[in-house]
Design a protein around this motif. Structure first.
Motif, PDB file in Angstrom:
ATOM      1  N   CYS A 146      54.185  85.428   5.573  1.00  0.00           N
ATOM      2  CA  CYS A 146      53.266  85.051   4.489  1.00  0.00           C
ATOM      3  C   CYS A 146      53.278  86.184   3.465  1.00  0.00           C
ATOM      4  CB  CYS A 146      51.855  84.831   5.020  1.00  0.00           C
ATOM      5  SG  CYS A 146      51.122  86.299   5.748  1.00  0.00           S
ATOM      6  N   CYS A 169      50.748  88.121   2.567  1.00  0.00           N
ATOM      7  CA  CYS A 169      49.711  89.145   2.755  1.00  0.00           C
ATOM      8  C   CYS A 169      50.352  90.524   2.825  1.00  0.00           C
ATOM      9  CB  CYS A 169      48.980  88.922   4.073  1.00  0.00           C
ATOM     10  SG  CYS A 169      47.926  87.491   4.072  1.00  0.00           S
ATOM     11  N   VAL A 201      44.504  88.882   5.056  1.00  0.00           N
ATOM     12  CA  VAL A 201      44.745  87.696   5.885  1.00  0.00           C
ATOM     13  C   VAL A 201      44.804  86.449   4.996  1.00  0.00           C
ATOM     14  CG1 VAL A 201      43.676  88.590   7.989  1.00  0.00           C
ATOM     15  CG2 VAL A 201      42.260  87.443   6.289  1.00  0.00           C
ATOM     16  N   CYS A 202      45.449  85.409   5.493  1.00  0.00           N
ATOM     17  CA  CYS A 202      45.527  84.154   4.747  1.00  0.00           C
ATOM     18  C   CYS A 202      45.649  83.010   5.761  1.00  0.00           C
ATOM     19  CB  CYS A 202      46.719  84.177   3.792  1.00  0.00           C
ATOM     20  SG  CYS A 202      48.298  83.994   4.633  1.00  0.00           S
ATOM     21  N   CYS A 260      48.812  83.494   8.280  1.00  0.00           N
ATOM     22  CA  CYS A 260      48.765  84.446   9.396  1.00  0.00           C
ATOM     23  C   CYS A 260      47.527  84.237  10.268  1.00  0.00           C
ATOM     24  CB  CYS A 260      48.917  85.891   8.915  1.00  0.00           C
ATOM     25  SG  CYS A 260      47.770  86.431   7.664  1.00  0.00           S
ATOM     26  N   LYS A 316      53.805  90.768   4.873  1.00  0.00           N
ATOM     27  CA  LYS A 316      53.943  90.397   6.290  1.00  0.00           C
ATOM     28  C   LYS A 316      55.200  89.555   6.520  1.00  0.00           C
ATOM     29  CE  LYS A 316      49.016  90.596   7.500  1.00  0.00           C
ATOM     30  NZ  LYS A 316      47.873  89.838   8.082  1.00  0.00           N
TER      31      LYS A 316
HETATM   32 ZN   LIG Z   1      48.833  86.095   5.590  1.00  0.00          ZN
END
Ligand SMILES: [Zn+2]
Length: 477
Positions: free
Chosen positions: A23, A25, A39-40, A43, A20
Motif C-alpha cells: 500500500c 502508507c 495505516v490504511c 494494510c 509499505k
Molecule cells: Zn497502508
C-alpha cells in the motif's frame, strides 16, 4: 563425550523503501510519532481491499540477495500463510514459501582474522506484523509497521560457534547498510534474529531435535542465548533424554529460556498461493539494473584496505563501520593520494574532535570542505606545515570552517624551509648553549633532541625539523 553445536539462523531485515509493501502508507523505518498513524484500509485488511506490490521493495530485495551472492529467481511468487494473531489484521501473512525471490548464496566473514564463507539457503520477501504492547491486563495494538516489507534470510546449518554467528550478523548488517537496502539497526527492530540450534556428538553427521529462539534482540544476547542453550541441551542428552523440538523464548535478564510452543509444521499454516497478487517475473533489464547498483562488499573493502593501503586491521574495521565515514575516507584518499596519512588524520584527529563535539555528530556535519582537509595533509607532506601545527589548523577548520592556507598564514604557521635562515638559528643556538655543546662532544648524544627543540622554539615552531636535524648533525661533528 564432546558435543558440537549446529546452528542456523532466520533473520528478518526491514527493507528501507519509502512506502509499505502493498500500500502507499509510509514505511516504518523509524518509530512514528504516534501509534496507528501510518495505516490504511489495505494494510488494516479491510474487506475487499486489494494489495498492490511496491516495485521498490522488489528492487531493494533483489539487490540484498545479490549482495549475499544469491541466485536470483526470475520467477517468484507469494503465498498466504494463514494464522490469527492480534498484531496481524489480515489474519494471514503474505510471504514466499515455495518460490522465494533468491536462492542459495554465501556471505564472506572474518572470524578471528580468518576468512570464512557461510551458506545462505534462500531469502524471501514478506510483510511485517504490527506491534503489541502489554500493559497490565490490557494489550495495545500499533499497526504502523503492519505491512512493512521484510527480507527473511534463512541460512544453511553452518555455524558451530557464537563468534561465527555474531561476526556473520555484523557483516550482514554492514552489507545491507552499504547497499542502502536497510539500516539493519537491531534497536529499531530493523534486524531480528531467530536462532535454531541442535547439538550432536563431535564429528557426527546426524541431526538431532532442534530448538528455535525467536527474536533475540542484540548481538551479545545472541551469544549468551547460544551458550545457555548448548548447556541446556547437553544436560538433557547426557542424562539420556531427548531435546523437545520447540520454540523457546530467551530472557536476557535471567539468562534463561522457557518453552513457548511446540514447533508447528508448514501444514498448520495452510499455505496456498496468494490469490490477490500476480507472480513476480523479473526481466533481464531489471536484473542488470540491480547489478549495476551493487557496491563493493564491506569485507572486500576491508581486505583491500589491508593489502593495498597497508592499513592496520583495527583502522580498516573502524573506517568501514559507517558508510558516510567510508565515503569520506575514500574521497580524502582520492584527493591526497596518501591512504596512510588520510587514515591517521581521520582516526586520530578528526574522530576525536567529533566525539568531543556536541554539535558535530559525524563527517556529514563538518563545517569545512574535504578539500581543505586534504590541503592540510598536502602541506604536511610538502614540509610546509609541521604535523604539530597541522592539528591547530584542523581545530580551526573544525570550529569555524574556512581555508587551510589562510589559517596557516594568518597564524604564521607556514614551515620555513629556507636553509640559510635556519642555519642562522642553528648557529645562534649553538653559540648560546656552549655547555651543552661541550657535553655532547664528550659523548652525551642523548641531548641532541635538546638542540632541535631549542631551534624549533627559536623559529616559533616554523622551522622544518628535518632541516634543523641535518644542520645540527653537520655542525656538531
Ligand atoms: Zn497502508
Amino acid at each position: 563425550m564432546t558435543y558440537e553445536k549446529v546452528i542456523w539462523l532466520e533473520i528478518h531485515v526491514r527493507i528501507k523503501s519509502e512506502t509499505k509493501m502493498f500500500c502507499s502508507c509510509k514505511n516504518a523505518i523509524e518509530l512514528a510519532a504516534e501509534p496507528n498513524i501510518n495505516v490504511c484500509p489495505i494494510c488494516m485488511g479491510f474487506p475487499g481491499m486489494l494489495p498492490s506490490l511496491n516495485s521498490e521493495v522488489v528492487r531493494l530485495g533483489t539487490i540484498g540477495g545479490m549482495m549475499m551472492r544469491c541466485e536470483v529467481n526470475k520467477h517468484s511468487r507469494f503465498d498466504r500463510k494463514s494464522y490469527f494473531y492480534p498484531d496481524s489484521p489480515l489474519s494471514f501473512q503474505i510471504t514466499q514459501l515455495y518460490e522465494p525471490i533468491v536462492w542459495a548464496g554465501e556471505v564472506k566473514v572474518l572470524v578471528d582474522g580468518e576468512e570464512r564463507v557461510f551458506g545462505i539457503h534462500h531469502m524471501h520477501l514478506e510483510n511485517d506484523a504490527g506491534k503489541l504492547s502489554h500493559a497490565g491486563w490490557q494489550t495495545l495494538c500499533d499497526f504502523n509497521r503492519a505491512g512493512s516489507p521484510l527480507m527473511e534470510i534463512v541460512t544453511d546449518p553452518v555455524f558451530s560457534t557464537k563468534q561465527e554467528v555474531m561476526e556473520f550478523l555484523k557483516e550482514l548488517q554492514k552489507m545491507f547498510r552499504a547497499a542502502g537496502v536497510s539500516d539493519a539497526d537491531m534497536e529499531k527492530w530493523q534486524l531480528r534474529c531467530d536462532v535454531n540450534m541442535s547439538i550432536r556428538p563431535q564429528g557426527s553427521s546426524e541431526l538431532m531435535n532442534r530448538t528455535e529462539h525467536k527474536n533475540v534482540n542484540s548481538f551479545s544476547a545472541i551469544g549468551r542465548c547460544i551458550d545457555a542453550e548448548f548447556k541446556r541441551q547437553k544436560k538433557i542428552v547426557e542424562s539420556g533424554g531427548e531435546v523437545d523440538q520447540e520454540t523457546r523464548g530467551w530472557n536476557d535478564d535471567t539468562g534463561m529460556s522457557t518453552t513457548q510452543r511446540s514447533k508447528e509444521d508448514a501444514m498448520d499454516y495452510r499455505y496456498f498461493p496468494e490469490p490477490d497478487l500476480l507472480p513476480i517475473d523479473l526481466d533481464d533489464n531489471f536484473i542488470e539494473q540491480c547489478r549495476q547498483s551493487l557496491v563493493e562488499l564491506p569485507i572486500d573493502k576491508r581486505l583491500r584496505y589491508l593489502s593495498e593501503y597497508k592499513l592496520k586491521e583495527d583502522d580498516a574495521r573502524l573506517l568501514t563501520t559507517d558508510s558516510s565515514l567510508t565515503t569520506y575516507f575514500e574521497k580524502l584518499v582520492e584527493l591526497t593520494k596518501d591512504p596512510k596519512k588520510s587514515c591517521s588524520y581521520i582516526t586520530t584527529i578528526l574522530l576525536a574532535m567529533i566525539s568531543e563535539s556536541d554539535e558535530v555528530n559525524g563527517v556529514d556535519d563538518l563545517r569545512f570542505d574535504i578539500a581543505e582537509f586534504a590541503r592540510v595533509i598536502e602541506l604536511v607532506n610538502a614540509d610546509e606545515l609541521s604535523s604539530t601545527n597541522s592539528k591547530q589548523v584542523i581545530e580551526e577548520l573544525f570550529q569555524n570552517g574556512g581555508k587551510a592556507d589562510i589559517i596557516v598564514d594568518e597564524n604564521n604557521l607556514r614551515q620555513k624551509n629556507d636553509t640559510g635562515a635556519l642555519e642562522a638559528i642553528v648557529d645562534e643556538v649553538l653559540a648560546d648553549c656552549q655547555t651543552q655543546v661541550a657535553d655532547y662532544k664528550w659523548g652525551n648524544e642523548n641531548i641532541f633532541g635538546f638542540f632541535v627543540g631549542q631551534c624549533m622554539k627559536r623559529s616559533k615552531w616554523q622551522g622544518n625539523p628535518k632541516i634543523f636535524n641535518e644542520l645540527l648533525r653537520q655542525k656538531l661533528k
